[in-house]
Design an enzyme around this catalytic site. Structure first.
Site, PDB file in Angstrom:
ATOM      1  N   LYS A 193       0.849  -1.199   0.000  1.00 53.86           N
ATOM      2  CA  LYS A 193       0.000   0.000   0.000  1.00 53.86           C
ATOM      3  C   LYS A 193       0.886   1.250   0.000  1.00 53.86           C
ATOM      4  O   LYS A 193       1.035   1.932   1.004  1.00 53.86           O
ATOM      5  CB  LYS A 193      -0.971  -0.025   1.192  1.00 53.86           C
ATOM      6  N   ASP A 254      -5.159 -16.390   3.331  1.00 46.57           N
ATOM      7  CA  ASP A 254      -6.406 -16.978   3.848  1.00 46.57           C
ATOM      8  C   ASP A 254      -7.529 -16.834   2.823  1.00 46.57           C
ATOM      9  O   ASP A 254      -8.339 -17.747   2.642  1.00 46.57           O
ATOM     10  CB  ASP A 254      -6.834 -16.317   5.171  1.00 46.57           C
TER      11      ASP A 254
HETATM   12 MN    MN Z   1      -2.559 -16.847   8.806  1.00 48.48          MN
END
Ligand code: MN
Ligand code: IPM
Length: 369
Positions: A193, A254
């Site tokens: 970012k 994830d």
């Molecule tokens: Mn993790």
């Protein structure tokens, strides 16, 4: 036949159950004459805390440093919610990563054809998905100093975590990403970012330079991390290799895991730099999923992420690419045959147990070997 030393750190929750299934696969490869694996087992996480008052002992650390590879299960659980911060289960994993200098975390997300309907996304979005997230693992906000909670004069508290990266840290992780892209689809997406973070500005600058000077033939894109998260669920197949810092990598992997149907499917490899003399890298292999204390000890866990983490060990530590392919194919065979642990089963369908899944994978290996 080559022999390799493995340190097994099953850890907490479902860790010991999924590790048990890896042992079957390792034993099979020994019997099949592929390679022998000498294993040692030790405690990590809450289990180590209960026995020794620390998340990993110095003795276990020493074995880890000397092993050809470490296989790690999972750590943590509500039982240890109140232990001192330094001794919390996760500290064991973080010490392994830091002391072994495992800066490169490879998290492939592959959607098996048989599982395309297990994802919460539409089939056409994830069918055939094959991306690799390269996460920096020994720097950034996980380890930056200061890292503290201090009490101010007015009695209020102030918490600080520090996001910090040096040129060298960014260079070596982006090289890992470019090298992988060269043997894949030749495309790297670097993510940070830079619109709000200085470390992001440097990250983008260094990635651009490494790409232009050392890998002119590999396509390089830059995506802001928030937008990349959105793109990952919109059209993930646009990516090949994604490279990012420690925290963004934690979050993005994830998301990527869930694209494949379940967190129970995603393996990972954490690698150090090649040794100057032997060329060998220190390495730890672990599933991306956690210890899942809610289902621990019930035979419900999916051992596939752990078994395919062992597959990554075969590929990246032991030069046994063919055996690694065999393991991947055996997993695909078993999924194609319809066997599902609960996490990947359709609602209401029968699910097989952890050990049944492990046995089925070994049986599929036997058929293919
Ligand atoms: Mn993790
Ligand atoms: C992971 C885990 C770890 C992390 C935890 C257990 C410290 O979530 O490997 O992704 O945050 O890196």
């Amino acid at each position: 036949m080559a022999s390799h030393n493995l340190l097994l750190l099953p850890g907490d929750g479902i860790g010991p159950e999924v590790m048990g299934e890896v042992k079957k696969v390792a034993d099979f490869l020994g019997k099949a004459g592929v390679a022998t694996f000498e294993t040692e087992t030790d405690l990590v996480g809450g289990a180590a805390y209960d026995a020794h008052g620390v998340a990993i002992t110095d003795a276990a650390m020493k074995t880890a440093m000397e092993a050809d590879a470490v296989l790690f299960g999972a750590v943590g659980g509500p039982k240890w919610a109140k232990v001192p911060y330094e001794a919390r289960p996760e500290a064991g994993l973080l010490r392994l990563r830091k002391d072994m200098q495992l800066f490169a975390n490879l998290r492939p997300a592959i959607c098996f054809p048989a599982l395309a309907d297990a994802s919460s996304l539409k089939r056409e979005i994830i069918e055939g998905l094959d991306i690799m997230i390269v996460r920096e693992l020994t720097g950034g906000v996980y380890f930056g100093e200061p890292k503290e909670i201090v009490t101010l004069e007015n009695g209020e508290k102030r918490a600080v975590d520090t996001q910090v990266y040096t040129t060298h840290e960014i260079e070596r992780i982006t090289r890992v990403a470019f090298d992988l892209a060269k043997v894949r689809r030749n495309k790297v997406t670097s993510s940070e970012k830079h619109n709000v973070m200085r470390s992001g500005v440097l990250w983008k600058e260094v990635a651009t330079r490494i790409g232009a000077t050392e890998y002119p033939d590999v396509e390089l894109d830059h995506h802001l991390a928030d937008s990349l998260a959105m793109q990952l669920v919109r059209w993930p197949k646009q990516y090949d290799v994604i490279v990012c810092d420690n925290l963004f990598g934690d979050i993005l992997s994830d998301i990527a895991a869930m694209l494949t149907g379940s967190l129970g499917m995603l393996p990972s490899a954490s690698l150090g730099a090649p040794d100057a003399k032997t060329g060998k890298r220190k390495a730890l292999y672990e599933p991306v999923h956690g210890s899942a204390p809610d289902i621990a000890g019930q035979g419900l866990a999916n051992p596939i992420a752990m078994i395919s983490s062992f597959g990554m060990a075969l590929r990246y530590s032991f030069g046994l690419g063919q055996a690694a392919d065999l393991v991947d194919q055996a997993i695909a065979d078993v999924l194609a045959s319809g066997a599902r642990t609960r996490d990947i089963a359709e609602k209401g369908a029968n699910a097989v147990s952890t050990t049944d899944m492990g046995d089925a994978i070994v049986a599929a290996l036997k058929r293919r070997a």
